[in-house]
Design a protein around this motif. Structure first.
Motif, PDB file in Angstrom:
ATOM      1  N   LYS A 137       0.809  -1.118  -0.009  1.00  0.00           N
ATOM      2  CA  LYS A 137      -0.042  -0.052   0.081  1.00  0.00           C
ATOM      3  C   LYS A 137       0.836   1.256   0.017  1.00  0.00           C
ATOM      4  O   LYS A 137       1.805   1.291   0.590  1.00  0.00           O
ATOM      5  N   ARG A 138       0.336   2.165  -0.727  1.00  0.00           N
ATOM      6  CA  ARG A 138       1.147   3.810  -0.664  1.00  0.00           C
ATOM      7  C   ARG A 138      -0.216   4.630  -0.647  1.00  0.00           C
ATOM      8  O   ARG A 138      -0.959   4.292  -1.433  1.00  0.00           O
ATOM      9  N   MET A 139      -0.171   5.671   0.303  1.00  0.00           N
ATOM     10  CA  MET A 139      -1.226   6.400   0.524  1.00  0.00           C
ATOM     11  C   MET A 139      -0.855   7.795   0.919  1.00  0.00           C
ATOM     12  O   MET A 139       0.247   7.997   1.725  1.00  0.00           O
ATOM     13  N   LEU A 140      -1.185   8.839   0.044  1.00  0.00           N
ATOM     14  CA  LEU A 140      -1.147  10.184   0.555  1.00  0.00           C
ATOM     15  C   LEU A 140      -2.362  10.896   1.314  1.00  0.00           C
ATOM     16  O   LEU A 140      -3.409  10.377   0.661  1.00  0.00           O
ATOM     17  N   VAL A 141      -2.256  11.450   2.216  1.00  0.00           N
ATOM     18  CA  VAL A 141      -3.528  12.143   2.982  1.00  0.00           C
ATOM     19  C   VAL A 141      -3.245  13.675   3.171  1.00  0.00           C
ATOM     20  O   VAL A 141      -1.925  14.115   3.317  1.00  0.00           O
ATOM     21  N   ALA A 142      -4.344  14.402   3.157  1.00  0.00           N
ATOM     22  CA  ALA A 142      -4.122  15.882   3.392  1.00  0.00           C
ATOM     23  C   ALA A 142      -5.407  16.586   3.880  1.00  0.00           C
ATOM     24  O   ALA A 142      -6.724  15.905   3.257  1.00  0.00           O
ATOM     25  N   GLY A 143      -5.551  17.459   4.960  1.00  0.00           N
ATOM     26  CA  GLY A 143      -6.825  17.997   4.909  1.00  0.00           C
ATOM     27  C   GLY A 143      -6.768  18.733   6.257  1.00  0.00           C
ATOM     28  O   GLY A 143      -5.720  18.955   7.109  1.00  0.00           O
ATOM     29  N   PRO A 144      -7.980  19.490   6.635  1.00  0.00           N
ATOM     30  CA  PRO A 144      -7.860  20.289   7.920  1.00  0.00           C
ATOM     31  C   PRO A 144      -8.133  19.621   9.018  1.00  0.00           C
ATOM     32  O   PRO A 144      -8.516  18.347   8.865  1.00  0.00           O
ATOM     33  N   THR A 145      -7.454  20.056  10.183  1.00  0.00           N
ATOM     34  CA  THR A 145      -7.552  19.553  11.526  1.00  0.00           C
ATOM     35  C   THR A 145      -8.036  20.457  12.674  1.00  0.00           C
ATOM     36  O   THR A 145      -7.503  21.504  12.545  1.00  0.00           O
ATOM     37  N   LEU A 146      -9.015  19.974  13.444  1.00  0.00           N
ATOM     38  CA  LEU A 146      -9.278  20.687  14.571  1.00  0.00           C
ATOM     39  C   LEU A 146      -8.906  20.090  15.819  1.00  0.00           C
ATOM     40  O   LEU A 146      -8.698  18.913  16.125  1.00  0.00           O
ATOM     41  N   MET A 147      -8.276  21.219  16.648  1.00  0.00           N
ATOM     42  CA  MET A 147      -7.355  20.499  17.899  1.00  0.00           C
ATOM     43  C   MET A 147      -8.273  21.282  19.220  1.00  0.00           C
ATOM     44  O   MET A 147      -8.353  22.373  19.317  1.00  0.00           O
ATOM     45  N   ALA A 158     -10.353  16.037   8.852  1.00  0.00           N
ATOM     46  CA  ALA A 158     -11.066  15.371   7.627  1.00  0.00           C
ATOM     47  C   ALA A 158     -10.097  15.313   6.341  1.00  0.00           C
ATOM     48  O   ALA A 158      -9.744  16.498   5.899  1.00  0.00           O
ATOM     49  N   LEU A 159      -9.866  14.313   6.094  1.00  0.00           N
ATOM     50  CA  LEU A 159      -8.700  14.165   5.137  1.00  0.00           C
ATOM     51  C   LEU A 159      -9.209  13.306   3.685  1.00  0.00           C
ATOM     52  O   LEU A 159     -10.082  12.739   3.604  1.00  0.00           O
ATOM     53  N   VAL A 160      -8.305  14.057   2.807  1.00  0.00           N
ATOM     54  CA  VAL A 160      -8.719  13.482   1.536  1.00  0.00           C
ATOM     55  C   VAL A 160      -7.571  12.319   1.128  1.00  0.00           C
ATOM     56  O   VAL A 160      -6.139  12.816   1.514  1.00  0.00           O
TER      57      VAL A 160
END
Length: 283
Positions: A137-147, A158-160
Motif C-alpha cells: 500500500k501507498r497512500m497520501l493524505v491531506a486536510g484540515p484538523t481541529l485541535m 477530515a482528510l482526502v
C-alpha cells in the motif's frame, strides 16, 4: 486525482521543511502488543499476532510530527505462503505532520471547545508477505484538523486520501503493477487523555471512518471502512522508580469493519474484534 497527489506532495514537502526546526518537546516509544482474535479479508480464521512498534511524536513552534511503524508477526493461520507453516510478516508505517495555522498567522483561532485549527498531511506505507495478497500500500493524505481543548490532546481531521496498491496474487496484478483507487475521504480522530482512578491512567487511541474508494482490483465494490483502536494505559513508572510516563501497561481493543475496504458480506474475515494486551517504554 493527479492534481490532488501533486498538491498533497507539495503540502507534505512544505510541512517536512518546516519540521526541521528544533523540537520544543518530543516523546519516543517502543511498544509490544499481543492478541489472538485478529482476522484478515478472505481468510476467516482467528489469527494470533505479535506486534512490535516504534513511535515518535514531537512539537515545534509551528506544529507537530507523528511517525509510527508496526512490525506484525502472524501465526500459521495467516501463512507466509501457500502450505507454509510459518506466519506472514507485515510492516506498516504512518507519518502525519500538522501545521498550526494560528501559530503561523500569529492569531488566536480558538472557538467553542476548539483551541486551534491546523492543516495535516502525511502518508501510509505497508508491505506484507502472505500466501495470497502481498499488499504494498501507498497512500497520501491531506486536510484540515481541529485541535480540541482537553487534558492531553484530541485532534479531529477530515482528510482526502489518494491510495494505490501493487499486490502480487497471481490473479489480477503483478509485483510491479500499481492499482489506484478512486480518491476518497476519511474522518479521523486521535486522542490521549490522562485521568486518575486512584492510579495514573490514560485513555488513548484513534478512530477512522473511511469512505468507499470505487472498484477494487477484482472489479468488485468497496465498502465504508471503520477502524477504532483504543487502550487504557496504567503508568507503572513509579513502581520501578522511573520518571513519570516511562513505563506503561494496559489493555487495548480494536474494532475493524470492512478492513481495507473489503465488504464483510463477501469477504470472510473482513471484520475483526480484537482484545489485546500492551506494554510501552518511553524515552
Amino acid at each position: 486525482m493527479k492534481n490532488f497527489r501533486s498538491a498533497a506532495f507539495l503540502l507534505l514537502a512544505a510541512s517536512c521543511a518546516g519540521a526541521v526546526h528544533a523540537a520544543d518537546w518530543s516523546d519516543t516509544s517502543l511498544s509490544y502488543r499481543y492478541g489472538e482474535k485478529f482476522s484478515e479479508p478472505y481468510n476467516g480464521e482467528d489469527i494470533t499476532k505479535h506486534i512490535l512498534n516504534f513511535s515518535h511524536v514531537s512539537g515545534y513552534k509551528y506544529g507537530k510530527n507523528f511517525f509510527s511503524i508496526d512490525y506484525l508477526i502472524s501465526d500459521k493461520m495467516d501463512p507466509s505462503a501457500v502450505g507454509a507453516r510459518d506466519g506472514a510478516h507485515e510492516a506498516y508505517a504512518v507519518y502525519r505532520h500538522t501545521l498550526d495555522l494560528g501559530k503561523i498567522m500569529d492569531r488566536n483561532l480558538a472557538f467553542g471547545p476548539v483551541r486551534g485549527v491546523g492543516i495535516t498531511a502525511g502518508f501510509d506505507i505497508n508491505s506484507k508477505t502472505d500466501a495470497g495478497y502481498n499488499s504494498k500500500k501507498r497512500m497520501l493524505v491531506a486536510g484540515p484538523t481541529l485541535m480540541f481543548d482537553v487534558p492531553g490532546f484530541l485532534d479531529v481531521s477530515a482528510l482526502v486520501l489518494s491510495e494505490s496498491n501493487a499486490p502480487f496474487n497471481g490473479f489480477t496484478q503483478t509485483s510491479t503493477s500499481r492499482y489506484r483507487y478512486d480518491t476518497h475521504g476519511m474522518l479521523t480522530a486521535a486522542w490521549g487523555i490522562p485521568f486518575t482512578l486512584g492510579i495514573p491512567l490514560s485513555f488513548e487511541g484513534f478512530a477512522n471512518y473511511i469512505g468507499t474508494k470505487g472498484k477494487n482490483e477484482f472489479g468488485g465494490p468497496t465498502a465504508v471502512e471503520i477502524n477504532v483502536d483504543m487502550q487504557i494505559m496504567y503508568d507503572v513508572s513509579a513502581l520501578v522508580n522511573a520518571p513519570k510516563n516511562t513505563f506503561k501497561l494496559g489493555v487495548e481493543y480494536q474494532y475493524w469493519k470492512n478492513k481495507f475496504g473489503n465488504p464483510e458480506r463477501v469477504s470472510p474475515g473482513a471484520t475483526a474484534r480484537t482484545p489485546m494486551v500492551r506494554a510501552e517504554y518511553h524515552f
